[in-house]
Design an enzyme around this catalytic site. Structure first.
Site, mmCIF file in Angstrom:
data_model
loop_
_atom_site.group_PDB
_atom_site.id
_atom_site.type_symbol
_atom_site.label_atom_id
_atom_site.label_comp_id
_atom_site.label_asym_id
_atom_site.label_seq_id
_atom_site.Cartn_x
_atom_site.Cartn_y
_atom_site.Cartn_z
ATOM 1 N N PHE A 161 41.652 7.693 28.608
ATOM 2 C CA PHE A 161 41.646 6.363 29.222
ATOM 3 C C PHE A 161 41.099 6.437 30.646
ATOM 4 C CE2 PHE A 161 44.060 2.939 31.465
ATOM 5 C CZ PHE A 161 43.614 1.851 30.732
ATOM 6 N N SER A 193 44.701 12.781 25.683
ATOM 7 C CA SER A 193 45.433 11.610 26.156
ATOM 8 C C SER A 193 45.217 10.437 25.198
ATOM 9 C CB SER A 193 45.001 11.275 27.590
ATOM 10 O OG SER A 193 45.867 10.337 28.173
ATOM 11 N N MET A 194 44.715 9.293 25.679
ATOM 12 C CA MET A 194 44.434 8.190 24.771
ATOM 13 C C MET A 194 43.483 8.621 23.666
ATOM 14 S SD MET A 194 42.523 4.552 25.468
ATOM 15 C CE MET A 194 40.904 5.322 25.552
ATOM 16 N N ASP A 212 53.491 17.692 32.633
ATOM 17 C CA ASP A 212 52.611 16.510 32.648
ATOM 18 C C ASP A 212 53.272 15.398 33.460
ATOM 19 O OD1 ASP A 212 51.055 14.240 32.002
ATOM 20 O OD2 ASP A 212 50.643 14.983 29.997
ATOM 21 N N HIS A 215 48.262 16.968 33.245
ATOM 22 C CA HIS A 215 47.863 16.114 32.130
ATOM 23 C C HIS A 215 46.558 16.570 31.478
ATOM 24 C CE1 HIS A 215 47.778 12.529 29.706
ATOM 25 N NE2 HIS A 215 46.646 12.116 30.244
#
Length: 251
Positions: free
Chosen positions: A25, A93-94, A194, A224
């Site tokens: 994202f 992630s996303m 994270d 992250h």
């Protein structure tokens, strides 16, 4: 709209075994370059598309939604399908949520989700205004500079449209609902350090996935962006080990 330097999609030719890499994202394919080069050195053909609205301007991102981002993934999948006999998908992630969605909808060999959110660390998301009140509104997004990592690998926006945050939250809800539909071999990678995604997300994703073959792999020290941080070599080795499990023929 001009693409930011370093945010371009990339294709690395290898064998008929393909891997689709999906960035996160507000990020760009840049954050997947080191992983892509490693996989290519191991013999894989690697494609990392640029998601719609990403790698240009936050204003362009504002007029997109998760269905647009997923269509970018689908376009990449069909392109890779034209040159490879099998395809695995890896998302950060996303991007991990979009990878899961692709693996539910298509004949994907193996799927990997890295640092993927169900629970977000920033409590402010609970108080985001209604979608109708978010148009034209942005919030800063800070990204930690990782020591020893060139900034060309961290090309991303420094602010995010609130409308896009709503769409991200809608995608999270969609994937959480459909995780039992995932039946492909599945690897979840998550760092306990994270500060963007609550690490409990990984346990939820792992537990809820319908895959018979699945694994949850913990990191201790990374942030992250596990494709760039201090344990990236461990992550790369784990991914290759996972992808190699069903190699019936050598590349």
């Amino acid at each position: 709209m001009a693409i930011l330097k370093g945010a371009e999609p990339f294709l690395l030719y290898g064998s008929e075994k393909g891997v689709l890499l999906i960035h996160g994202f507000t990020g760009s394919p840049a954050e997947m370059v080191l992983l892509g080069k490693h996989l290519n050195a191991c013999g894989y053909t690697v494609l990392a598309p640029r998601l719609s609205g990403h790698g240009t301007t936050p204003e362009e991102m504002e007029v997109t939604n998760w269905a647009n981002w997923y269509n970018s993934v689908r376009d990449g999948y069909h392109l890779l399908k034209g040159i490879c006999t099998s395809i695995s998908v890896i998302g950060l992630s996303m991007g991990g949520l979009l990878a899961i969605k692709l693996a539910i909808d298509n004949n994907i060999d193996r799927v990997v989700a890295l640092s993927s959110p169900i629970y977000i660390m920033n409590k402010a998301v609970r108080f985001i205004p209604a979608p109708k009140d978010c148009k034209g509104r942005y919030v800063p997004k800070k990204r930690r500079q990782i020591q020893g990592v060139d900034s060309i690998y961290t090309v991303a926006y420094n602010k995010m449209p609130l409308t896009s945050v709503h769409s991200l939250l809608a995608l999270i809800r969609h994937i959480a609902k459909h995780l039992p539909d995932l039946q492909r071999p599945f690897l979840v990678v998550q760092s306990k350090n994270d500060h963007t995604v609550k690490y409990h997300s990984a346990a939820y994703i792992y537990r809820s996935a319908g895959s018979k073959e699945k694994e949850l792999f913990w990191l201790e020290n990374s942030g992250h962006l596990v494709t760039l941080d201090t344990e990236k070599e461990i992550v790369f080795a784990k991914i290759v080990e996972f992808l190699d499990k069903d190699r019936s023929n050598p590349i």
